[in-house]
Design a protein around this motif. Structure first.
Motif, PDB file in Angstrom:
ATOM      1  N   ASN A 190       0.865  -1.186   0.000  1.00 58.61           N
ATOM      2  CA  ASN A 190       0.000   0.000   0.000  1.00 58.61           C
ATOM      3  C   ASN A 190       0.898   1.230   0.000  1.00 58.61           C
ATOM      4  OD1 ASN A 190      -1.715   2.166   0.702  1.00 58.61           O
ATOM      5  ND2 ASN A 190      -3.177   0.748   1.600  1.00 58.61           N
ATOM      6  N   ILE A 191       1.101   1.787  -1.155  1.00 56.47           N
ATOM      7  CA  ILE A 191       2.047   2.898  -1.281  1.00 56.47           C
ATOM      8  C   ILE A 191       1.329   4.241  -1.385  1.00 56.47           C
ATOM      9  CG2 ILE A 191       3.836   3.905  -2.771  1.00 56.47           C
ATOM     10  CD1 ILE A 191       4.828   1.077  -3.270  1.00 56.47           C
ATOM     11  N   GLY A 192       0.393   4.368  -2.307  1.00 53.98           N
ATOM     12  CA  GLY A 192      -0.254   5.656  -2.545  1.00 53.98           C
ATOM     13  C   GLY A 192      -1.011   6.208  -1.361  1.00 53.98           C
ATOM     14  N   ASN A 193      -1.704   5.341  -0.627  1.00 58.63           N
ATOM     15  CA  ASN A 193      -2.546   5.803   0.473  1.00 58.63           C
ATOM     16  C   ASN A 193      -1.856   5.824   1.828  1.00 58.63           C
ATOM     17  OD1 ASN A 193      -4.816   6.184  -1.148  1.00 58.63           O
ATOM     18  ND2 ASN A 193      -5.424   4.054  -0.973  1.00 58.63           N
ATOM     19  N   PHE A 194      -0.653   5.250   1.933  1.00 59.54           N
ATOM     20  CA  PHE A 194      -0.014   5.208   3.246  1.00 59.54           C
ATOM     21  C   PHE A 194       1.498   5.423   3.188  1.00 59.54           C
ATOM     22  CE2 PHE A 194       1.838   3.290   7.016  1.00 59.54           C
ATOM     23  CZ  PHE A 194       1.024   3.789   8.017  1.00 59.54           C
ATOM     24  N   THR A 195       2.215   4.543   2.488  1.00 56.45           N
ATOM     25  CA  THR A 195       3.679   4.585   2.547  1.00 56.45           C
ATOM     26  C   THR A 195       4.240   5.863   1.936  1.00 56.45           C
ATOM     27  OG1 THR A 195       3.643   2.179   2.327  1.00 56.45           O
ATOM     28  CG2 THR A 195       5.769   3.258   2.103  1.00 56.45           C
ATOM     29  N   LEU A 196       3.674   6.288   0.809  1.00 61.59           N
ATOM     30  CA  LEU A 196       4.184   7.507   0.185  1.00 61.59           C
ATOM     31  C   LEU A 196       3.927   8.740   1.056  1.00 61.59           C
ATOM     32  CD1 LEU A 196       4.348   8.269  -3.548  1.00 61.59           C
ATOM     33  CD2 LEU A 196       3.680  10.075  -1.984  1.00 61.59           C
ATOM     34  N   PRO A 197       2.707   8.911   1.620  1.00 61.90           N
ATOM     35  CA  PRO A 197       2.529  10.038   2.548  1.00 61.90           C
ATOM     36  C   PRO A 197       3.460   9.970   3.750  1.00 61.90           C
ATOM     37  CG  PRO A 197       0.397   9.161   1.893  1.00 61.90           C
ATOM     38  CD  PRO A 197       1.440   8.227   1.340  1.00 61.90           C
ATOM     39  N   PHE A 198       3.703   8.750   4.263  1.00 62.01           N
ATOM     40  CA  PHE A 198       4.615   8.578   5.402  1.00 62.01           C
ATOM     41  C   PHE A 198       6.027   9.018   5.017  1.00 62.01           C
ATOM     42  CE2 PHE A 198       7.605   6.218   7.999  1.00 62.01           C
ATOM     43  CZ  PHE A 198       7.062   6.280   9.273  1.00 62.01           C
ATOM     44  N   VAL A 199       6.532   8.518   3.904  1.00 63.44           N
ATOM     45  CA  VAL A 199       7.880   8.861   3.451  1.00 63.44           C
ATOM     46  C   VAL A 199       7.964  10.329   3.061  1.00 63.44           C
ATOM     47  CG1 VAL A 199       9.606   8.419   1.647  1.00 63.44           C
ATOM     48  CG2 VAL A 199       8.435   6.506   2.753  1.00 63.44           C
ATOM     49  N   GLN A 200       6.892  10.849   2.459  1.00 58.76           N
ATOM     50  CA  GLN A 200       6.848  12.263   2.084  1.00 58.76           C
ATOM     51  C   GLN A 200       7.041  13.159   3.306  1.00 58.76           C
ATOM     52  OE1 GLN A 200       3.042  13.399   0.522  1.00 58.76           O
ATOM     53  NE2 GLN A 200       3.592  15.547   0.211  1.00 58.76           N
ATOM     54  N   GLY A 201       6.441  12.748   4.431  1.00 54.83           N
ATOM     55  CA  GLY A 201       6.544  13.546   5.648  1.00 54.83           C
ATOM     56  C   GLY A 201       7.876  13.406   6.357  1.00 54.83           C
ATOM     57  N   PHE A 202       8.476  12.210   6.315  1.00 51.71           N
ATOM     58  CA  PHE A 202       9.695  11.943   7.078  1.00 51.71           C
ATOM     59  C   PHE A 202      10.968  11.990   6.241  1.00 51.71           C
ATOM     60  CE2 PHE A 202       6.578   9.787   9.839  1.00 51.71           C
ATOM     61  CZ  PHE A 202       6.953  10.306  11.071  1.00 51.71           C
ATOM     62  N   LEU A 203      10.878  11.512   4.999  1.00 53.01           N
ATOM     63  CA  LEU A 203      12.088  11.252   4.220  1.00 53.01           C
ATOM     64  C   LEU A 203      11.836  11.580   2.742  1.00 53.01           C
ATOM     65  CD1 LEU A 203      14.871   9.945   5.023  1.00 53.01           C
ATOM     66  CD2 LEU A 203      13.957   7.805   4.099  1.00 53.01           C
ATOM     67  N   PRO A 204      11.603  12.848   2.411  1.00 52.95           N
ATOM     68  CA  PRO A 204      11.254  13.209   1.031  1.00 52.95           C
ATOM     69  C   PRO A 204      12.271  12.766  -0.016  1.00 52.95           C
ATOM     70  CG  PRO A 204      11.738  15.165   2.374  1.00 52.95           C
ATOM     71  CD  PRO A 204      11.631  14.009   3.306  1.00 52.95           C
ATOM     72  N   LEU A 205      13.543  12.610   0.372  1.00 49.89           N
ATOM     73  CA  LEU A 205      14.549  12.147  -0.591  1.00 49.89           C
ATOM     74  C   LEU A 205      14.267  10.724  -1.071  1.00 49.89           C
ATOM     75  CD1 LEU A 205      17.889  13.435   1.023  1.00 49.89           C
ATOM     76  CD2 LEU A 205      16.772  14.292  -1.055  1.00 49.89           C
ATOM     77  N   GLY A 206      13.466   9.983  -0.302  1.00 47.70           N
ATOM     78  CA  GLY A 206      13.156   8.607  -0.678  1.00 47.70           C
ATOM     79  C   GLY A 206      11.975   8.458  -1.609  1.00 47.70           C
TER      80      GLY A 206
END
Length: 304
Positions: free
Chosen positions: A102-118
């Motif tokens: 589940n990337i679009g609804n969870f993992t991407l927002p999580f990484v966007q907030g913590f680790l935008p370089l990822g």
């Protein structure tokens, strides 16, 4: 470390806020569907565009596309062999919901907030992951369980390119390969839209959250989630030990513990699994993934 914990608590409180507003009747579960439409068609595409606009296409990025594709296939075979003694419907439930990311609804927002370089690495991974979620998992899973429903390669392509986020991945990759740039004014307009993605995604999860489950179905849901996260933690151990670039290691370890994907929920219901079981499995997976991903971030952040 303190900033990571505070931000993780903030994400959790957004989920709790949405769930509370639903419980008191100010909002309803159906409102989550409206948010989902906004996220999948507006804010998530904006995040993809903003984060891929200056991307340099390198070999390791393209490798992430293949990892996303073949990792899903490996998960499917593991789930199938572990559930060979279960009913066909239960096998499909495990294949659809114990696999995928589940990337679009969870993992991407999580990484966007913590680790935008990822985000670029995550976006490449999701390109391969999307191929499986849009039909590849259903085709392989149905064939393994003897429930062939006639899904064709053409159906998979149609599903993929009807997805605005996937189309954005392809268009942005093409633009970067051709070294074409988007206008600065357009990107300035998109930036606040992309920034809204984290809040809307967490809020939507809270509206969809369901925790009531009939006693007779609890064991199946427990077994499914156990398989998903034991398998995930085994992969965390593998990636942690492999010699690789720290950012790539972090992203792969975070992907190991993502929640149940939306397509898994939809396909399970179509296969005849009770909606309550699927809904609770999905909801609990979000509550498990948030602390696990935060823990992985805390452990690996010093290496980046």
């Amino acid at each position: 470390m303190g900033a990571i914990i505070v931000q993780a608590v903030g994400l959790f409180l957004i989920i709790v806020l949405a769930y509370f507003l639903k419980q008191i009747g100010l909002l309803h579960k159906a409102d989550g569907s409206s948010l989902s439409i906004i996220i999948m068609n507006v804010t998530l595409p904006a995040v993809i565009i903003i984060n891929l606009v200056n991307l340099d296409i390198e070999g390791n990025l393209l490798l992430f596309v293949l990892i996303g594709f073949f990792w899903s296939i490996l998960q499917i075979f593991i789930s199938y062999f572990i559930t060979k003694n279960k009913t066909k419907t239960e096998q499909q439930f495990f294949i659809y919901c114990a696999t995928g990311f589940n990337i679009g609804n969870f993992t991407l927002p999580f990484v966007q907030g913590f680790l935008p370089l990822g985000v670029p690495l995550l976006s490449m991974f999701d390109t391969g992951n999307s191929i499986m979620l849009a039909g590849g998992t259903k085709v392989l899973g149905d064939r393994l369980t003897g429930q062939d429903t006639g899904v064709t390669f053409k159906d998979v392509l149609r599903q993929l390119f009807s997805s605005i986020p996937f189309t954005c991945y392809i268009v942005m990759l093409a633009l970067r390969l051709l070294s074409l740039d988007l206008s600065a004014a357009f990107l300035t307009i998109l930036e606040p839209v992309a920034n809204a993605n984290v809040f809307l995604s967490m809020f939507m999860i809270g509206l969809y959250l369901e925790l009531r489950l009939p006693p007779q179905d609890r064991n199946t849901v427990f077994q499914l989630l156990t398989l998903r996260y034991v398998m995930g933690m085994a992969f965390v151990g593998l990636f942690y030990l492999l010699p690789m670039e720290p950012l790539a290691k972090m992203i792969l370890c975070l992907l190991c513990v993502t929640p149940v994907p939306l397509f898994g929920v939809v396909n399970s219901v179509i296969a005849g699994v009770k909606e309550e079981s699927v809904g609770v499995a999905s909801s609990i997976s979000f509550l498990i993934s948030l602390p696990l991903m935060t823990l992985i971030l805390l452990l690996l952040a010093p290496t980046i």
